[in-house]
Write a protein that holds these residues in place. Structure first.
Motif, mmCIF file in Angstrom:
data_model
loop_
_atom_site.group_PDB
_atom_site.id
_atom_site.type_symbol
_atom_site.label_atom_id
_atom_site.label_comp_id
_atom_site.label_asym_id
_atom_site.label_seq_id
_atom_site.Cartn_x
_atom_site.Cartn_y
_atom_site.Cartn_z
ATOM 1 N N MET A 1 -2.723 -13.710 -2.866
ATOM 2 C CA MET A 1 -4.012 -13.360 -3.445
ATOM 3 C C MET A 1 -4.058 -12.753 -4.992
ATOM 4 S SD MET A 1 -6.494 -13.972 -1.563
ATOM 5 C CE MET A 1 -7.748 -13.007 -2.646
ATOM 6 N N GLY A 2 -2.778 -12.350 -5.396
ATOM 7 C CA GLY A 2 -2.654 -11.853 -6.686
ATOM 8 C C GLY A 2 -2.914 -12.974 -7.675
ATOM 9 N N SER B 1 -9.688 -8.823 4.749
ATOM 10 C CA SER B 1 -8.346 -9.058 4.500
ATOM 11 C C SER B 1 -8.086 -9.630 2.909
ATOM 12 C CB SER B 1 -7.687 -10.276 5.453
ATOM 13 O OG SER B 1 -8.385 -11.535 5.278
ATOM 14 N N LEU C 1 -7.646 -6.582 1.056
ATOM 15 C CA LEU C 1 -6.435 -5.809 1.486
ATOM 16 C C LEU C 1 -5.194 -6.434 0.998
ATOM 17 C CD1 LEU C 1 -6.115 -3.191 3.061
ATOM 18 C CD2 LEU C 1 -5.402 -4.665 5.073
ATOM 19 N N ARG C 2 -4.979 -7.620 0.681
ATOM 20 C CA ARG C 2 -3.841 -8.356 0.438
ATOM 21 C C ARG C 2 -3.778 -8.068 -1.159
ATOM 22 N NH1 ARG C 2 -5.157 -14.334 2.352
ATOM 23 N NH2 ARG C 2 -3.307 -14.985 0.817
ATOM 24 N N TYR D 1 -5.176 -5.325 -2.653
ATOM 25 C CA TYR D 1 -5.040 -4.166 -2.873
ATOM 26 C C TYR D 1 -3.356 -3.800 -2.705
ATOM 27 C CZ TYR D 1 -4.508 0.599 -1.054
ATOM 28 O OH TYR D 1 -4.107 1.946 -0.866
ATOM 29 N N TYR D 2 -2.725 -4.592 -1.618
ATOM 30 C CA TYR D 2 -1.510 -4.068 -1.542
ATOM 31 C C TYR D 2 -0.713 -4.739 -2.527
ATOM 32 C CZ TYR D 2 -1.622 -2.427 3.133
ATOM 33 O OH TYR D 2 -2.066 -1.621 4.163
ATOM 34 N N TRP D 3 -0.772 -5.801 -3.125
ATOM 35 C CA TRP D 3 -0.041 -6.656 -4.338
ATOM 36 C C TRP D 3 -0.317 -5.922 -5.436
ATOM 37 C CZ3 TRP D 3 -1.991 -9.025 -8.714
ATOM 38 C CH2 TRP D 3 -1.046 -9.581 -9.414
ATOM 39 N N GLN E 1 1.231 -2.188 -5.590
ATOM 40 C CA GLN E 1 2.679 -2.177 -5.555
ATOM 41 C C GLN E 1 3.025 -2.815 -7.441
ATOM 42 O OE1 GLN E 1 5.131 -1.280 -2.926
ATOM 43 N NE2 GLN E 1 2.759 -0.531 -2.577
ATOM 44 N N SER F 1 -9.815 -0.508 -5.753
ATOM 45 C CA SER F 1 -9.164 0.807 -5.225
ATOM 46 C C SER F 1 -7.972 1.135 -5.568
ATOM 47 C CB SER F 1 -9.471 1.096 -3.763
ATOM 48 O OG SER F 1 -9.003 -0.037 -2.978
ATOM 49 N N GLU G 1 -6.394 4.240 -7.549
ATOM 50 C CA GLU G 1 -4.977 5.295 -7.086
ATOM 51 C C GLU G 1 -3.938 5.192 -8.168
ATOM 52 O OE1 GLU G 1 -3.954 3.761 -2.997
ATOM 53 O OE2 GLU G 1 -6.065 3.971 -2.527
#
Lengths: 752, 365
Positions: free
Chosen positions: A354-355, A374, A377-378, A380-382, A385, A424, A428
């Motif tokens: 997704m990035g 999703s 969320l994908r 968001y995680y990428w 990190q 988000s 953060e």
């Protein structure tokens, strides 16, 4: 001379590059169809940066074009200079396509010494692409063997290293036989094998006529790994023609020929990825560039958009069951234009990573219309990190590249602008990293990201955002203070826009959020405005009321004063006295004018709110507090008393206001203290008054300001309005009730 | 009373034979004078939990306060089969955190192995054509380790193994294991219950083998399941927790010495101080510090470490509190601050994994 022209013509259309805004026509890619345009597109950002370099490169190129005889490098400073220019541009930002023709010609013609040729070849890195024609002409130089064997080898290695950047390969394919003949050269053979390996295609049958020769070479030179590789490829394409048995085990066939160009090529690759609105298909399959110094996974790479192979497999299985289903998905690699997006929107797959949407505006459009948790969320995680891993001031091992990180933050910001929505993960990241930030590194990027912090998502915004920001604010330069105010204004605007859109969609879906959450949002907005009021008051004291700072502060209040009418938010907060009075008594007419405009908008908003309240249109709990009206009335009394009725020292009732005893005022020894702040005598207005006097009474040199009264007072007002003081105009017209045009002295203010 | 531990300066990075469970056992420190400060400590639970939305850098990672740590007592007996986990012991594992895998399915492990092996072949021979499904130099096996989890909500661990066939010998010759890595989640409920169905939570990734393979396998997982890998470092604070927790664990055999390695900052030459303590002495000290069996709080860990520090200072006049704790070795496991762990006892494997899972989750969130 033709070449020189192409230099010029290529510069012009370069400015047309994609912007943050949604300009649909800009997304049309066209790169594949029109290679020339593609070249230009790629070049644009470099051109802007290197405008000064461009001149020296042009000179260098024309020098190399004309150089005739063998020139000694040591003795010739001109050659040295031009060579250094080519080297530095080539290695730093890459050479423009038209440079390759000239430089390859020189390097391979043997006119200059080998040291020069070597240095030239080593610096031949493209800014974007390498034109095929220049490669073809250099192959012809290779055939006439004007240059030494070492240069030939270096050229072949160069060709392998930059193979992916050659814009076309049709004519190169036509030279297949030439390359094949070089196989006989023992030294060149390994590199030629590699090159042929890259050139060989299944559909072309070039090698088929030549297969017999292979055996000759093999018997001649033994089964070497590079030949083995080439033969294995022939065998893969035409198994019937290659009868020789090849060892089944793979091993490294070709020496790494990227050698001196490796670092540069990675840079070009990254640059090309950034610059193209949609990724070049060229890069989809290639391995990600790996930096030498850094460990795995520590280099910042925004993934290319490619189809999720994982998905495809499952899809195939589904399709087997439902043979007639039309749900074959549209691959992201095929997606090039907006119209394609529209046609295939119902069966478009998101990319495997997704990035990659960050650099693919078409997918961002798609993302905008698909509400799938999703996806976010994908991303968001990428993103979370990546931000933490790459943050130059947070990471433990300090081998991150600041420029790289800056670019990444910039990309994230652009995406947020495009989606009109903050991430988000970004929020953060800011909360975590601001306390450790030095206030300098990536400053403008960080502040821009702050402006996209979403509204209503986090209750501890004070300790996580305002506290660190306040520290920076109070300890930094005036300029930084203004930048923070600017970013907080953007933040407020983004919140208000979000609120308006949210209200709309709520009324659409008939779902009303509970009143508590709404009042929480109001509190959050109020907290921001109070925060800005507080830091502004302190900053004005610290910096001694500079106009520059006041401009940014009032700019913020221009948004804050209009929240009720423009953004439908039942909230108005007056600026603190520490902002209001410095603005009112400012030496600058711009500031005063701005303040007048703001007070006019406050009035309009408050009047509208009062009317709605009376007609019971509003929900009762969102009634403005009386304190707001009270504060407004105090300010308006002070303002009218100041600018109009010359009664501010008696009538100002604000505790921090200008009320003063006559006794005290007399001690100042100012003669006509009463009217010293009206629109004639006010320090911000006196310049206008002087000019007005000069025009109205050209012969009078005494500057008798008291002449401005009665009819002249009205003329003076018209004079001020005509000089752009629109804020003053709307303020006077709305807040001052002029009983009769003739007797201005009876003017009073209207209180709401 | 014994002479105490000897500081053994050792070059960092220099090879020290034996490793943590090697034969160097230092004389045990006496425990007589070490208790002064113990009683003074108030028994309050530190608010140690993670913030609702992420945790500032540099603070302790999320050892949540909601359940006072009890990580070393295996929740159930079923996962304690020493035979099945033996291959995970006594190897150095490099730790990574992994964000949830998107559309990972346990049903397709064979397909994944096939695709991954083709990917590895392609990566190893850049630019060369690779056929999928052909016999390749490197064999990939992807399998599930269903017994390696803490709660029912946890996903079964996934093991990836690369082995090479020697090119000289025929096909059915022995394969040599060259790289292994496993994804796991032990009691990672607070992550897994918050993500939608499409995602598989295996936040901890442990690797043994050459970095080039880690890079290829990691890239493949990143591309295929849209996840992100990050090295998982272990902060000195967590290391001191590990030292305290592992000291308190019972081990059947005569255990090897507990060793703490400290690195002295700001020196031109790196200097490491190794501090070895007889496990029984360490246990005795810990037992006096810990108030409630089965529960550990931050103050107790601090007191425990302070006692060790003051003992060391008494003998060598070196304040260890001014140095950085970089490694902890006990009979249970050994952990290095760079994020390297070695499990030594199968009965405590899941317990250690639970702590590491929690660290990994706090790095992801």
């Amino acid at each position: 001379m033709q070449r020189r022209q192409s230099f010029k013509t290529q510069k012009q259309p370069l400015q047309v590059h994609h912007k943050n805004q949604t300009d649909l026509s800009a997304w049309r890619k066209g790169g594949r169809i029109d290679p020339e345009k593609n070249v230009q597109n790629h070049q644009s950002p470099n051109n802007q940066k290197n405008d000064s370099k461009q001149g020296s490169l042009e000179q260098a190129l024309s020098y190399f074009e004309k150089v005739q005889d063998r020139v000694s490098l040591k003795k010739n400073s001109v050659l040295q200079k031009h060579l250094t220019t080519v080297e530095s541009i080539g290695l730093q930002s890459g050479l423009p396509p038209e440079a390759f023709d000239v430089l390859l010609n020189v390097a391979l013609s043997g006119k200059l010494a080998d040291t020069v040729n070597t240095r030239l070849l080593k610096s031949l890195l493209p800014a974007s692409v390498i034109p095929e024609t220049s490669v073809v002409s250099s192959v012809s130089w290779l055939c006439v063997s004007k240059c030494s064997g070492n240069i030939q080898l270096l050229f072949l290695r160069w060709l392998i290293a930059v193979f992916d950047f050659i814009d076309h390969k049709e004519q190169l394919h036509a030279l297949y036989g030439f390359f094949f003949s070089f196989l006989q050269d023992e030294k060149m053979c390994p590199y030629v094998c590699h090159l042929l390996y890259l050139l060989t295609r299944k559909e072309t049958g070039e090698y088929i006529q030549l297969y017999e020769m292979e055996y000759h070479f093999i018997s001649y030179s033994g089964m070497q790994s590079h030949l083995q590789a080439l033969l294995s490829l022939y065998k893969l394409y035409c198994p019937e023609l290659v009868t020789i048995t090849l060892p089944g085990k793979m091993k490294t066939y070709f020496k790494n020929s990227e050698g001196p160009w490796k670092a540069g090529i990675n840079t070009v690759r990254r640059r090309n990825q950034e610059n193209s609105p949609v990724f070049q298909p060229l890069f989809l399959g290639t391995a990600q560039p790996q930096s030498r110094k850094r460990k795995w996974n520590t280099q910042l790479i925004i993934p290319a958009s490619s189809t999720n192979t994982n998905n495809l497999e499952e899809d195939k299985k589904k399709n087997r069951v439902d043979l007639y289903s039309m749900s074959e998905s549209f691959r992201v690699e095929q997606l090039q234009t907006f119209s394609q997006l529209l046609q295939n929107i119902h069966h478009l797959e998101f990319p495997s990573q997704m990035g990659s949407v960050l650099t693919n505006p078409l997918l961002l459009h798609y993302m905008n219309c698909i509400k799938d948790e999703s996806i976010y969320l994908r991303l968001y995680y990428w993103m979370g990190q990546t931000l933490q891993e790459e943050c130059t001031w947070c990471a433990l091992d300090n081998n991150q590249d600041e420029e790289e990180f800056k670019d990444f933050l910039e990309t994230v910001y652009k995406t947020e602008c495009f989606l009109q929505e903050g991430f988000s993960s970004c929020e953060e990241f800011l909360y975590k990293s601001l306390p450790l930030w030095d206030g300098f590194c990536c400053r403008s990027q960080i502040l821009r990201l702050v402006s996209w912090i979403p509204l209503g998502s986090f209750s501890e915004i004070k300790s996580h955002l305002y506290d660190p920001l306040a520290q920076f604010f109070f300890t930094s330069s005036l300029y930084f203070k203004c930048s923070i105010l600017e970013c907080l204004k953007e933040l407020l605007q983004n919140w208000l826009n979000w609120h308006v859109i949210h209200l709309d969609s709520e009324s659409d879906s008939q779902v009303h959020s509970s009143n508590t959450t709404h009042s929480e949002l109001l509190n959050e907005v109020a907290e921001l405005i109070h925060f800005v009021g507080w830091i502004s008051t302190v900053a004005l004291r610290l910096e001694n009321n500079p106009t520059f700072l006041l401009y940014f502060i009032l700019d913020f209040y221009e948004t804050a004063c209009d929240m009720y009418l423009r953004y439908n938010l039942p909230l108005l907060i007056m600026p603190p006295a520490g902002v209001f009075y410095p603005a009112l008594l400012s030496m600058d007419s711009v500031t005063l004018n701005q303040l007048c405009y703001i007070m006019y908008r406050y009035r309009t908003n408050l009047v509208a709110a009062k009317e709605n309240e009376l007609s019971k249109k509003e929900m009762v709990q969102f009634r403005f507090s009386n304190q707001t009206y009270q504060e407004y009335n105090q300010y308006i009394t002070a303002m009218v008393g100041c600018l109009w009725t010359s009664s501010v020292f008696q009538k100002d009732i604000h505790p921090q206001g200008l009320r003063m005893d006559d006794e005290l005022l007399k001690k100042t020894a100012v003669q006509e203290f009463k009217n010293s702040f009206n629109i004639v005598y006010h320090p911000a207005m006196m310049g206008y008054a002087v000019l007005f006097l000069q025009q109205a009474w050209p012969d009078d040199t005494t500057f008798n300001f008291s002449l401005i009264k009665g009819k002249k007072w009205n003329w003076y007002l018209e004079y001020l309005y005509a000089h752009g003081l629109k804020g003053l105009k709307v303020f006077i017209e709305s807040s001052i009730n002029r009983v009769s045009q003739a007797s201005h002295s009876k003017a009073g203010n209207v209180q709401v | 009373m014994a002479a105490g531990a000897a500081p053994r300066p050792a070059r960092r990075g220099g090879r020290r034979e034996g490793g943590s469970n090697g034969p160097r056992r230092e004389a045990a420190p006496g425990l007589v004078s070490v208790m002064e400060s113990v009683e003074a400590v108030a028994r309050t639970l530190l608010s140690f939990g993670r913030l609702s939305r992420g945790l500032p850098f540099g603070r302790a990672h999320g050892l949540s306060s909601r359940d006072p740590l009890l990580p070393l007592a295996p929740r159930s007996q079923e996962n304690a089969d020493p035979q099945r986990t033996a291959f995970l012991l006594r190897k150095q594992w490099t730790l990574y955190s992994v964000t949830p895998l998107y559309r990972f399915s346990n049903a397709h492990l064979r397909d994944y192995a096939r695709l991954l092996s083709a990917f590895i072949a392609a990566e190893k021979q850049k630019g060369l054509a690779v056929e999928v499904g052909v016999e390749l130099d490197i064999k990939v096996a992807v399998s599930s380790l269903p017994y390696l989890k803490g709660s029912d909500q946890d996903q079964a661990a996934i093991l990836v193994q690369l082995s090479s066939r020697s090119p000289a010998s025929p096909k059915n010759s022995e394969e040599k294991l060259i790289w292994s890595g496993w994804f796991c989640c032990v009691s990672g409920d607070n992550l897994s219950k918050n993500v939608p169905e499409d995602f598989t939570c295996l936040p901890l990734f442990l690797v043994n083998g050459a970095e080039c393979y880690t890079s290829i396998v990691g890239s493949w997982f990143q591309k295929t399941f849209d996840c992100s890998f990050r090295r998982l470092a272990i902060s000195p604070l967590i290391l001191s927790w590990m030292a305290a927790m592992w000291t308190g664990c019972k081990v059947d055999k005569t255990a090897s010495a507990m060793e703490l390695v400290f690195s002295v900052p700001c020196l031109p030459q790196p200097l490491d101080i190794s501090y070895a303590i007889h496990p029984e002495d360490a246990k005795a000290l810990w037992d006096t510090v810990q108030k409630t069996p089965g529960e550990i709080i931050q103050e107790e860990v601090d007191v425990f470490m302070d006692c060790l520090y003051s003992h060391f200072h008494r003998h060598f006049r070196i304040h260890l509190s001014a140095t950085k704790l970089v490694k902890v070795s006990t009979a249970i496991a050994s952990a290095h601050c760079d994020g390297i762990i070695k499990f030594l006892q199968s009965q405590y494997l899941t317990g250690v994994l639970m702590l590491l899972t929690e660290l990994a989750i706090s790095q992801i969130e």
